[in-house]
Design a protein around this motif. Structure first.
Motif, PDB file in Angstrom:
ATOM      1  N   PRO A  20       0.808  -1.135  -0.072  1.00  0.00           N
ATOM      2  CA  PRO A  20       0.031  -0.112   0.104  1.00  0.00           C
ATOM      3  C   PRO A  20       0.965   1.153   0.078  1.00  0.00           C
ATOM      4  CG  PRO A  20       0.198  -0.920   2.143  1.00  0.00           C
ATOM      5  CD  PRO A  20       0.797  -1.954   1.393  1.00  0.00           C
ATOM      6  N   CYS A  21       0.313   2.338  -0.613  1.00  0.00           N
ATOM      7  CA  CYS A  21       1.040   3.458  -0.601  1.00  0.00           C
ATOM      8  C   CYS A  21       1.548   4.174   0.543  1.00  0.00           C
ATOM      9  CB  CYS A  21       0.229   4.454  -1.723  1.00  0.00           C
ATOM     10  SG  CYS A  21       1.307   6.151  -1.903  1.00  0.00           S
ATOM     11  N   PRO A  22       2.888   4.222   0.866  1.00  0.00           N
ATOM     12  CA  PRO A  22       3.240   4.843   2.301  1.00  0.00           C
ATOM     13  C   PRO A  22       2.962   6.231   2.207  1.00  0.00           C
ATOM     14  CG  PRO A  22       5.231   4.309   0.777  1.00  0.00           C
ATOM     15  CD  PRO A  22       3.947   3.882  -0.094  1.00  0.00           C
ATOM     16  N   ARG A  23       3.054   6.929   3.175  1.00  0.00           N
ATOM     17  CA  ARG A  23       3.171   8.273   3.577  1.00  0.00           C
ATOM     18  C   ARG A  23       3.849   9.281   2.580  1.00  0.00           C
ATOM     19  NH1 ARG A  23       1.944   8.596  10.034  1.00  0.00           N
ATOM     20  NH2 ARG A  23      -0.150   7.616  10.010  1.00  0.00           N
ATOM     21  N   TYR A  24       3.167   9.935   1.714  1.00  0.00           N
ATOM     22  CA  TYR A  24       3.715  11.031   0.942  1.00  0.00           C
ATOM     23  C   TYR A  24       4.786  10.426  -0.336  1.00  0.00           C
ATOM     24  CZ  TYR A  24       2.421  13.581   5.346  1.00  0.00           C
ATOM     25  OH  TYR A  24       1.807  14.110   6.221  1.00  0.00           O
ATOM     26  N   SER A  25       4.577   9.058  -0.687  1.00  0.00           N
ATOM     27  CA  SER A  25       5.139   8.537  -1.588  1.00  0.00           C
ATOM     28  C   SER A  25       4.911   9.303  -2.860  1.00  0.00           C
ATOM     29  CB  SER A  25       5.041   6.918  -1.744  1.00  0.00           C
ATOM     30  OG  SER A  25       5.651   6.503  -3.035  1.00  0.00           O
ATOM     31  N   PRO A  26       6.156   9.486  -3.766  1.00  0.00           N
ATOM     32  CA  PRO A  26       5.683  10.047  -5.196  1.00  0.00           C
ATOM     33  C   PRO A  26       5.616   8.886  -6.236  1.00  0.00           C
ATOM     34  CG  PRO A  26       8.172  10.112  -4.639  1.00  0.00           C
ATOM     35  CD  PRO A  26       7.319   9.620  -3.413  1.00  0.00           C
ATOM     36  N   THR A  27       5.765   7.630  -5.674  1.00  0.00           N
ATOM     37  CA  THR A  27       5.985   6.472  -6.732  1.00  0.00           C
ATOM     38  C   THR A  27       4.897   5.411  -6.389  1.00  0.00           C
ATOM     39  OG1 THR A  27       7.917   5.615  -5.634  1.00  0.00           O
ATOM     40  CG2 THR A  27       8.364   7.141  -7.490  1.00  0.00           C
ATOM     41  N   GLY A  28       4.111   5.614  -5.366  1.00  0.00           N
ATOM     42  CA  GLY A  28       3.309   4.534  -4.634  1.00  0.00           C
ATOM     43  C   GLY A  28       2.113   4.150  -5.560  1.00  0.00           C
ATOM     44  N   VAL A  34      -1.888  14.322  -1.151  1.00  0.00           N
ATOM     45  CA  VAL A  34      -1.126  14.692   0.055  1.00  0.00           C
ATOM     46  C   VAL A  34      -1.708  15.630   0.824  1.00  0.00           C
ATOM     47  CG1 VAL A  34       1.109  15.793   0.252  1.00  0.00           C
ATOM     48  CG2 VAL A  34       0.868  14.406  -1.555  1.00  0.00           C
ATOM     49  N   PRO A  35      -1.709  15.496   2.128  1.00  0.00           N
ATOM     50  CA  PRO A  35      -2.377  16.421   3.177  1.00  0.00           C
ATOM     51  C   PRO A  35      -1.881  17.833   2.888  1.00  0.00           C
ATOM     52  CG  PRO A  35      -1.690  14.450   4.234  1.00  0.00           C
ATOM     53  CD  PRO A  35      -0.952  14.440   2.826  1.00  0.00           C
ATOM     54  N   ALA A  36      -3.010  18.927   3.095  1.00  0.00           N
ATOM     55  CA  ALA A  36      -2.438  20.347   3.056  1.00  0.00           C
ATOM     56  C   ALA A  36      -1.338  20.408   4.047  1.00  0.00           C
ATOM     57  CB  ALA A  36      -3.745  20.860   3.695  1.00  0.00           C
ATOM     58  N   GLY A  37      -0.369  21.441   3.402  1.00  0.00           N
ATOM     59  CA  GLY A  37       0.795  21.596   4.060  1.00  0.00           C
ATOM     60  C   GLY A  37       1.863  20.875   4.181  1.00  0.00           C
ATOM     61  N   GLN A  38       1.739  19.439   3.310  1.00  0.00           N
ATOM     62  CA  GLN A  38       2.587  18.534   3.278  1.00  0.00           C
ATOM     63  C   GLN A  38       3.224  18.438   1.656  1.00  0.00           C
ATOM     64  OE1 GLN A  38       3.801  17.335   6.018  1.00  0.00           O
ATOM     65  NE2 GLN A  38       2.241  18.547   7.060  1.00  0.00           N
ATOM     66  N   GLN A  39       4.257  17.680   1.491  1.00  0.00           N
ATOM     67  CA  GLN A  39       4.832  17.521   0.106  1.00  0.00           C
ATOM     68  C   GLN A  39       5.210  16.236  -0.184  1.00  0.00           C
ATOM     69  OE1 GLN A  39       7.694  20.533  -0.733  1.00  0.00           O
ATOM     70  NE2 GLN A  39       9.273  19.695   0.677  1.00  0.00           N
ATOM     71  N   SER A 300      11.668  17.297   4.205  1.00  0.00           N
ATOM     72  CA  SER A 300      13.183  16.689   3.843  1.00  0.00           C
ATOM     73  C   SER A 300      13.968  17.248   3.006  1.00  0.00           C
ATOM     74  CB  SER A 300      12.734  15.191   3.796  1.00  0.00           C
ATOM     75  OG  SER A 300      12.120  14.950   2.379  1.00  0.00           O
ATOM     76  N   THR A 301      13.651  18.487   2.539  1.00  0.00           N
ATOM     77  CA  THR A 301      14.502  18.994   1.507  1.00  0.00           C
ATOM     78  C   THR A 301      15.968  19.294   1.909  1.00  0.00           C
ATOM     79  OG1 THR A 301      12.513  20.127   0.623  1.00  0.00           O
ATOM     80  CG2 THR A 301      14.744  21.021  -0.421  1.00  0.00           C
TER      81      THR A 301
END
Length: 317
Positions: A20-28, A34-39, A300-301
């Motif tokens: 299952p798609c993990p939190r904030y994954s760009p490839t899941g 994505v929740p507001a305020g997150q990336q 995490s930038t």
């Protein structure tokens, strides 16, 4: 080109959940919004902890869940957990799949792939991934919850001593009120034991998993005992609480393990050389700035920039 090569190494190194798609994954697969305020997290494949680099990020890495479940399961059903193709195996190691019903404070094991996770057998020192998905049955007595957390965790067999973890928000249907199982094992993480490189001995670190205590979780979020993983930290959210200022050795409670690891693994360059001999484009050292556990959703930038610099430097050598 130099900068791009460093970035590619950073993105492709290691491994992460795809479904299952993990939190904030760009490839899941089938990821929620994505929740507001997150990336999106461009460092999904990176470990959340490294002994050599002296950092430990929060369990699950992010505390803000997906706004909707990434998967909906029924207790007892068969599920298939998938991993991304841009990955390295670090010669295998110990994987666990677990569930949390208290927002990520406690995790109870529902499946294990110990010793040869991702490789299937002793292949020696390798970065080749042989297994990209695992199919298993959920326990029939998992409690129902619309806000459960499914987690994958991994201690790699070779290379830097690291701890990997991805979390996906899921909904569970069922009739049971509680489930009892072993607690998720944690190693190579601040305040926890260090498991050294296996060096061909795939029994390395198994005692930590076999001796894990039993816990009981409920659909309402209660757990018993209520301490964090391995029982040596009262709350898992305290595990890296001092990491913002403590950028060197791990907690004193782990001094002996850390010293032993440093004696056996002091030549980190040799580890990197060995892995590079297998796949020069995939082994790098993740250098991330430690962050306070209470800032679990911190961007995490800056970590990515630092990782890329270190990776590029290693490649230049």
């Amino acid at each position: 080109l130099y900068g791009l090569a460093g970035t590619l190494v950073c993105v492709q190194a290691h491994i992460s959940l795809k479904s299952p798609c993990p939190r904030y994954s760009p490839t899941g697969e089938n990821c929620p919004v994505v929740p507001a305020g997150q990336q999106l997290d461009q460092e999904m494949n990176a470990p959340i902890s490294s002994v050599q680099q002296g950092f430990s990020k929060p369990f699950c890495k992010y505390s803000t869940p997906w706004p909707t479940p990434a998967a909906k399961w029924t207790a007892g059903q068969s599920i298939t957990v998938k991993f991304g193709k841009h990955a390295v195996s670090h010669s295998g190691g110990h994987c666990e799949f677990s569930m949390s019903y208290d927002g990520g404070k406690t995790f109870v094991i529902i499946h294990q792939e110990l010793q040869y996770c991702f490789v299937g057998q002793n292949l020696g020192v390798t970065n080749e991934v042989k297994i990209f998905d695992y199919t298993f049955d959920l326990p029939k007595d998992l409690p129902a919850s619309d806000k459960a957390i499914f987690a994958w965790s991994w201690v790699n067999a070779s290379g830097n001593r690291e701890f990997y973890m991805n979390c996906a928000d899921v909904a569970i249907s069922g009739t049971s009120k509680s489930f009892t199982g072993k607690q998720m094992a944690v190693a190579n993480y601040k305040g926890y034991p260090t498991i050294p490189e296996f060096n061909g001995n795939y029994n390395t670190g198994l005692d930590l998993y076999k001796n894990a205590r039993s816990i009981t979780v409920t659909g309402t979020g209660a757990s018993s005992p209520a301490n964090g993983p391995n029982g040596n930290i009262q709350d898992s959210n305290d595990a890296a609480s001092d990491s913002g200022e403590d950028t060197g050795a791990f907690h004193k409670g782990n001094t002996e393990n850390t010293d032993a690891t440093e004696k056996g693994l002091t030549d980190d360059a040799n580890d990197t050389d060995t892995n590079n001999a297998i796949d020069a484009a995939t082994e790098g050292t993740d250098n991330a700035a430690p962050e306070d556990i209470n800032d679990a959703t911190t961007d995490s930038t800056s970590d990515a920039d630092m990782d890329g610099a270190v990776e590029a430097s290693e490649m230049d050598k």
